[in-house]
Write a protein that holds these residues in place. Structure first.
Motif, PDB file in Angstrom:
ATOM      1  N   GLN A  95       0.852  -1.180   0.000  1.00  0.00           N
ATOM      2  CA  GLN A  95       0.000   0.000   0.000  1.00  0.00           C
ATOM      3  C   GLN A  95       0.899   1.244   0.000  1.00  0.00           C
ATOM      4  O   GLN A  95       1.982   1.246   0.591  1.00  0.00           O
ATOM      5  CB  GLN A  95      -0.904   0.028   1.232  1.00  0.00           C
ATOM      6  CG  GLN A  95      -1.952  -1.061   1.271  1.00  0.00           C
ATOM      7  CD  GLN A  95      -3.029  -0.855   0.222  1.00  0.00           C
ATOM      8  OE1 GLN A  95      -3.365   0.272  -0.133  1.00  0.00           O
ATOM      9  NE2 GLN A  95      -3.601  -1.956  -0.274  1.00  0.00           N
ATOM     10  N   ILE A  96       0.442   2.308  -0.678  1.00  0.00           N
ATOM     11  CA  ILE A  96       1.169   3.579  -0.692  1.00  0.00           C
ATOM     12  C   ILE A  96       0.612   4.441   0.430  1.00  0.00           C
ATOM     13  O   ILE A  96      -0.571   4.826   0.390  1.00  0.00           O
ATOM     14  CB  ILE A  96       1.017   4.318  -2.041  1.00  0.00           C
ATOM     15  CG1 ILE A  96       1.456   3.428  -3.195  1.00  0.00           C
ATOM     16  CG2 ILE A  96       1.822   5.613  -2.024  1.00  0.00           C
ATOM     17  CD1 ILE A  96       2.914   3.067  -3.188  1.00  0.00           C
ATOM     18  N   PRO A  97       1.409   4.779   1.453  1.00  0.00           N
ATOM     19  CA  PRO A  97       0.895   5.646   2.525  1.00  0.00           C
ATOM     20  C   PRO A  97       0.481   7.006   1.970  1.00  0.00           C
ATOM     21  O   PRO A  97       1.175   7.588   1.133  1.00  0.00           O
ATOM     22  CB  PRO A  97       2.096   5.779   3.473  1.00  0.00           C
ATOM     23  CG  PRO A  97       3.000   4.639   3.140  1.00  0.00           C
ATOM     24  CD  PRO A  97       2.797   4.368   1.686  1.00  0.00           C
ATOM     25  N   ALA A  98      -0.644   7.506   2.427  1.00  0.00           N
ATOM     26  CA  ALA A  98      -1.123   8.812   1.954  1.00  0.00           C
ATOM     27  C   ALA A  98      -0.145   9.914   2.296  1.00  0.00           C
ATOM     28  O   ALA A  98       0.001  10.899   1.549  1.00  0.00           O
ATOM     29  CB  ALA A  98      -2.488   9.110   2.570  1.00  0.00           C
ATOM     30  N   SER A 136      -5.322  -0.037  -5.984  1.00  0.00           N
ATOM     31  CA  SER A 136      -6.033   1.250  -5.879  1.00  0.00           C
ATOM     32  C   SER A 136      -5.124   2.356  -5.350  1.00  0.00           C
ATOM     33  O   SER A 136      -5.202   3.506  -5.801  1.00  0.00           O
ATOM     34  CB  SER A 136      -7.263   1.090  -4.974  1.00  0.00           C
ATOM     35  OG  SER A 136      -6.872   0.617  -3.678  1.00  0.00           O
ATOM     36  N   SER A 137      -4.267   2.014  -4.369  1.00  0.00           N
ATOM     37  CA  SER A 137      -3.379   3.054  -3.836  1.00  0.00           C
ATOM     38  C   SER A 137      -2.358   3.500  -4.887  1.00  0.00           C
ATOM     39  O   SER A 137      -1.949   4.662  -4.930  1.00  0.00           O
ATOM     40  CB  SER A 137      -2.663   2.547  -2.581  1.00  0.00           C
ATOM     41  OG  SER A 137      -1.821   1.439  -2.876  1.00  0.00           O
ATOM     42  N   TYR A 138      -1.954   2.590  -5.776  1.00  0.00           N
ATOM     43  CA  TYR A 138      -1.025   2.945  -6.845  1.00  0.00           C
ATOM     44  C   TYR A 138      -1.712   3.827  -7.886  1.00  0.00           C
ATOM     45  O   TYR A 138      -1.141   4.793  -8.385  1.00  0.00           O
ATOM     46  CB  TYR A 138      -0.470   1.678  -7.507  1.00  0.00           C
ATOM     47  CG  TYR A 138       0.657   1.044  -6.722  1.00  0.00           C
ATOM     48  CD1 TYR A 138       1.983   1.274  -7.055  1.00  0.00           C
ATOM     49  CD2 TYR A 138       0.388   0.220  -5.633  1.00  0.00           C
ATOM     50  CE1 TYR A 138       3.017   0.696  -6.328  1.00  0.00           C
ATOM     51  CE2 TYR A 138       1.407  -0.361  -4.892  1.00  0.00           C
ATOM     52  CZ  TYR A 138       2.730  -0.121  -5.245  1.00  0.00           C
ATOM     53  OH  TYR A 138       3.761  -0.675  -4.531  1.00  0.00           O
ATOM     54  N   THR A 139      -2.955   3.479  -8.188  1.00  0.00           N
ATOM     55  CA  THR A 139      -3.710   4.314  -9.143  1.00  0.00           C
ATOM     56  C   THR A 139      -3.933   5.705  -8.576  1.00  0.00           C
ATOM     57  O   THR A 139      -3.836   6.721  -9.294  1.00  0.00           O
ATOM     58  CB  THR A 139      -5.051   3.647  -9.477  1.00  0.00           C
ATOM     59  OG1 THR A 139      -4.804   2.390 -10.105  1.00  0.00           O
ATOM     60  CG2 THR A 139      -5.873   4.520 -10.407  1.00  0.00           C
ATOM     61  N   ARG A 140      -4.236   5.772  -7.278  1.00  0.00           N
ATOM     62  CA  ARG A 140      -4.413   7.080  -6.638  1.00  0.00           C
ATOM     63  C   ARG A 140      -3.115   7.901  -6.720  1.00  0.00           C
ATOM     64  O   ARG A 140      -3.142   9.094  -7.010  1.00  0.00           O
ATOM     65  CB  ARG A 140      -4.840   6.886  -5.182  1.00  0.00           C
ATOM     66  CG  ARG A 140      -5.116   8.218  -4.452  1.00  0.00           C
ATOM     67  CD  ARG A 140      -5.734   7.989  -3.069  1.00  0.00           C
ATOM     68  NE  ARG A 140      -4.836   7.235  -2.196  1.00  0.00           N
ATOM     69  CZ  ARG A 140      -5.023   5.986  -1.816  1.00  0.00           C
ATOM     70  NH1 ARG A 140      -6.085   5.299  -2.243  1.00  0.00           N
ATOM     71  NH2 ARG A 140      -4.157   5.381  -0.993  1.00  0.00           N
ATOM     72  N   LEU A 141      -1.994   7.236  -6.491  1.00  0.00           N
ATOM     73  CA  LEU A 141      -0.700   7.925  -6.550  1.00  0.00           C
ATOM     74  C   LEU A 141      -0.394   8.427  -7.959  1.00  0.00           C
ATOM     75  O   LEU A 141      -0.094   9.608  -8.159  1.00  0.00           O
ATOM     76  CB  LEU A 141       0.409   6.979  -6.080  1.00  0.00           C
ATOM     77  CG  LEU A 141       1.858   7.472  -6.286  1.00  0.00           C
ATOM     78  CD1 LEU A 141       2.128   8.699  -5.437  1.00  0.00           C
ATOM     79  CD2 LEU A 141       2.846   6.358  -5.983  1.00  0.00           C
ATOM     80  N   THR A 142      -0.476   7.544  -8.936  1.00  0.00           N
ATOM     81  CA  THR A 142      -0.108   7.935 -10.315  1.00  0.00           C
ATOM     82  C   THR A 142      -1.090   8.944 -10.894  1.00  0.00           C
ATOM     83  O   THR A 142      -0.712   9.802 -11.691  1.00  0.00           O
ATOM     84  CB  THR A 142      -0.047   6.693 -11.213  1.00  0.00           C
ATOM     85  OG1 THR A 142      -1.296   5.986 -11.146  1.00  0.00           O
ATOM     86  CG2 THR A 142       1.077   5.763 -10.771  1.00  0.00           C
ATOM     87  N   THR A 143      -2.357   8.835 -10.505  1.00  0.00           N
ATOM     88  CA  THR A 143      -3.344   9.801 -11.002  1.00  0.00           C
ATOM     89  C   THR A 143      -3.045  11.198 -10.481  1.00  0.00           C
ATOM     90  O   THR A 143      -3.152  12.189 -11.223  1.00  0.00           O
ATOM     91  CB  THR A 143      -4.763   9.378 -10.591  1.00  0.00           C
ATOM     92  OG1 THR A 143      -5.033   8.077 -11.109  1.00  0.00           O
ATOM     93  CG2 THR A 143      -5.791  10.362 -11.121  1.00  0.00           C
ATOM     94  N   GLN A 144      -2.661  11.301  -9.208  1.00  0.00           N
ATOM     95  CA  GLN A 144      -2.368  12.616  -8.632  1.00  0.00           C
ATOM     96  C   GLN A 144      -1.051  13.193  -9.169  1.00  0.00           C
ATOM     97  O   GLN A 144      -0.922  14.396  -9.343  1.00  0.00           O
ATOM     98  CB  GLN A 144      -2.313  12.515  -7.105  1.00  0.00           C
ATOM     99  CG  GLN A 144      -3.665  12.233  -6.456  1.00  0.00           C
ATOM    100  CD  GLN A 144      -3.605  12.298  -4.947  1.00  0.00           C
ATOM    101  OE1 GLN A 144      -2.806  13.047  -4.377  1.00  0.00           O
ATOM    102  NE2 GLN A 144      -4.457  11.523  -4.286  1.00  0.00           N
ATOM    103  N   LEU A 145      -0.100  12.319  -9.457  1.00  0.00           N
ATOM    104  CA  LEU A 145       1.216  12.816  -9.887  1.00  0.00           C
ATOM    105  C   LEU A 145       1.273  13.117 -11.380  1.00  0.00           C
ATOM    106  O   LEU A 145       1.777  14.162 -11.795  1.00  0.00           O
ATOM    107  CB  LEU A 145       2.301  11.793  -9.524  1.00  0.00           C
ATOM    108  CG  LEU A 145       2.578  11.573  -8.032  1.00  0.00           C
ATOM    109  CD1 LEU A 145       3.667  10.527  -7.858  1.00  0.00           C
ATOM    110  CD2 LEU A 145       2.963  12.873  -7.338  1.00  0.00           C
TER     111      LEU A 145
END
Length: 640
Positions: free
Chosen positions: A358-361, A388-397
């Motif tokens: 998981q990618i910590p927020a 999902s945490s990876y998608t959240r990370l790459t989407t924001q970056l």
């Protein structure tokens, strides 16, 4: 026939005065008585006829005399052509590119062109002269004579089309002037000319060498640079087949190695130097060639490498990363998922997310700051289905997302050779290598081009704004990519490029952004210096680094020290572009009608002189006046 001072001709109206005097001259005759009146009458008639003829001839001679003097003062002349009557504008383009170093029948092409200009240009005429890197507007030969004698070669080049447009911009908008543009060049390159509908007369004076043979050092690059003894490769080219050309490697004036190359039908060759000491701060590769001289030297800087910081945040084994980043070049650290030291991430060059579950927020803003500082991020997703945490990370970056996993074996078949990551990695494009494969992957949805792709064109590795994303785990049970030769240059170059390590060399006259590891105090700057040049480049302080930008400077190739308060931080090497080395010339038979080709500068000015010749006639009218005066004297003296 035309007159320089036509208003003087109004004096011709004064010629009516002697005519009136002649016509109205009245004489009183005295009567005398004679015995034989008949005889005297006959004599009187004969005398009056001869006197009348004498007076008319004398009047004509006087009119011719005064008219000739008046016309002579009006300065009559006859022009050779109509253009001789117009005011003249002259613009000269003198090509001082490196290809003008070649030798013609009478020496170096540029030197000969300068000498002919010094001999042929009228001393008093005003003109505009421009070269590849300088211009002299509305000047005279006396004003720029010394500058012409000291004219040096320039690395700046453009097409003949650009120089025609530039030359045209120096003319006035007066439609009544005779505009002439001279292009003195060797006419190298392709025939790229403008659509011309202009009153500017263009003359092309072509200076071409007798012998166009030339050998050039074109580029340098390192291979095996992740091993202890890297190899410096030297690419050379020739326009003829040659044998046994010596190639020498120097560090300043110290000879480090020598080798020789031969050019076959391909007219290309490569020399290799294995470096026992990979630190050559002021390197130089040289050949001896009788062609152009500017491309016989190539400067290169191999500085002592600073350790590049790489940190991996791992949720799995990191042994392959330890092997990829040797301690001689990299400072590698690994943090397991539960032991991440967030404070250590602030100065790292490359950060690797190695299959964290998981990618910590709390990590996302740190990664965003990391990328804004120009650093690199590598994302390797885990085997888990929940990304999902990876998608959240790459989407924001970077606006990139990972799709649902596809469990199907795919071969990795496509390499993006044009990407900077693989620059100088391959000698040629490989079509039959042993393809790595994956058993499952998550399709990447992005508009960016892939670096590595599967046989169905789905990306395996993609890059966007410094973020490198793999579409699958690199675990051995998922892919054999760890055993592929591709893994070494991929991870090595990502980390190396993240540190903005200065390149082996840069190009003169091109915009180059270079990041130097230095901490500048307030109002302090770095400067570039060698034995011939010293200048302060455009620079931006980035905290622990300084970003310098070079463009117009330096003007000359060479090795430069980067100085901070007289302390050398590193060295940078600059070389001239090799665009002038091919010695390929235009087909002059295909030139359009609006360009006239002249053999030499002398030929042009001789033709120009004949076109502009004005024949003065005042001397002839003065001679005519003298003749009329002599005739009048003879008439008065000898005509009874």
């Amino acid at each position: 026939m035309l007159f320089k001072h036509p208003h003087v001709l109004y004096a011709l109206f004064l010629l009516i005065i002697p005519i009136l005097v002649h016509l109205f001259q009245l004489r009183r005759f005295q009567k005398t008585a004679f015995s034989n009146v008949e005889f005297l009458k006959q004599v009187s008639q004969q005398t009056r006829k001869s006197a009348q003829l004498k007076k008319w001839l004398t009047l004509l001679a006087r009119i011719v005399l005064f008219a000739s003097i008046i016309i002579a003062f009006a300065q009559p002349y006859v022009p050779a052509e109509n253009i001789a009557l117009k005011e003249k504008e002259l613009v000269i383009y003198l090509d001082n590119s490196f290809s003008m170093q070649a030798k013609g029948k009478r020496g170096v092409l540029l030197n000969r062109a300068v000498q002919e200009l010094l001999e042929q240009l009228p001393q008093e005429e005003r003109f505009t002269l421009f070269t590849n890197n300088s211009s002299y507007q509305n000047t005279t030969l006396a004003s720029i004579k010394e500058e012409l004698k000291e004219l040096s070669f320039s690395a700046e080049t453009n097409s003949l089309k650009d120089y025609i447009y530039k030359g045209a911009s120096y003319f006035s908008e007066d439609p009544k002037t005779n505009k002439q543009l001279i292009l003195i060049t060797d006419a190298q390159g392709n025939l790229d000319l403008p659509d011309w509908n202009n009153d500017i007369a263009i003359s092309l004076i072509v200076s071409q060498p007798e012998d166009s043979q030339n050998i050039s050092i074109d580029s340098l690059y390192l291979t095996n640079n992740f091993q202890q003894n890297p190899t410096l490769n030297v690419n050379l080219s020739s326009n003829t087949q040659r044998e046994n050309t010596t190639v020498t490697l120097y560090n300043e004036e110290q000879i480090l190695a020598k080798t020789s190359v031969s050019f076959d039908e391909s007219r290309e060759a490569s020399a290799q130097f294995t470096l026992s000491n990979p630190i050559i701060p002021k390197g130089r590769v040289e050949i001896i060639d009788n062609g152009l001289t500017y491309d016989n030297s190539f400067y290169v800087s191999l500085n002592k490498p600073e350790l590049i910081e790489v940190i991996a945040l791992s949720g799995t084994d990191d042994d392959f990363l330890t092997r990829l980043y040797p301690t001689t070049e990299f400072k590698y650290q690994n943090f397991e998922e539960k032991d991440i030291d967030f404070s250590a991430l602030s100065k790292v060059n490359t950060l690797i997310i190695n299959e964290l579950k998981q990618i910590p927020a709390s990590l996302i803003p740190i990664l965003s700051k990391h990328l804004s500082d120009g650093k690199h991020l590598i994302i390797i997703p885990p085997k888990s289905k929940d990304l999902s945490s990876y998608t959240r990370l790459t989407t924001q970056l970077i606006q990139l997302s990972l799709g649902e996993k596809i469990v199907q074996e795919r071969l990795l078949t496509t390499i993006n050779y044009d990407h900077p990551l693989f620059e100088n990695v391959f000698d040629r494009k490989v079509d039959n290598f042993q393809y790595p494969k994956v058993q499952e992957y998550s399709p990447i949805r992005s508009t960016s081009s892939a670096l590595l792709s599967f046989e169905n064109n789905d990306p395996f590795l993609i890059e966007e704004n410094g973020v490198y994303v793999f579409s699958s785990s690199l675990s051995n049970d998922i892919t054999n990519f760890k055993n592929s030769p591709l893994i070494v240059p991929t991870f090595y170059n990502i980390a190396r490029q993240s540190a903005n390590v200065p390149k082996l060399y840069y190009t003169v006259s091109e915009v180059e952004d270079i990041q130097i590891n230095a901490q500048l105090k307030k109002d302090r700057v770095v400067q570039l210096k060698n034995a011939k040049e010293q200048f302060i480049p455009q620079q931006q302080n980035l905290g622990d680094n300084v970003l310098i930008t070079t463009n117009k400077l330096p003007e000359q190739a060479g090795n430069f020290d980067v100085l901070q308060d007289e302390t050398s931080l590193t060295t940078l090497s600059y070389n001239y572009s090799r665009s002038e080395s091919n010695l390929n010339y235009m087909d002059l038979q295909s030139l359009p009608d609006f360009i006239s080709v002249k053999e030499s500068v002398t030929t042009f000015f001789n033709e120009r002189l004949s076109e502009n010749t004005i024949t003065g006639l005042y001397k002839w009218f003065l001679i005519l006046a003298l003749i009329a005066l002599c005739i009048e004297i003879l008439l008065l003296k000898f005509l009874k």
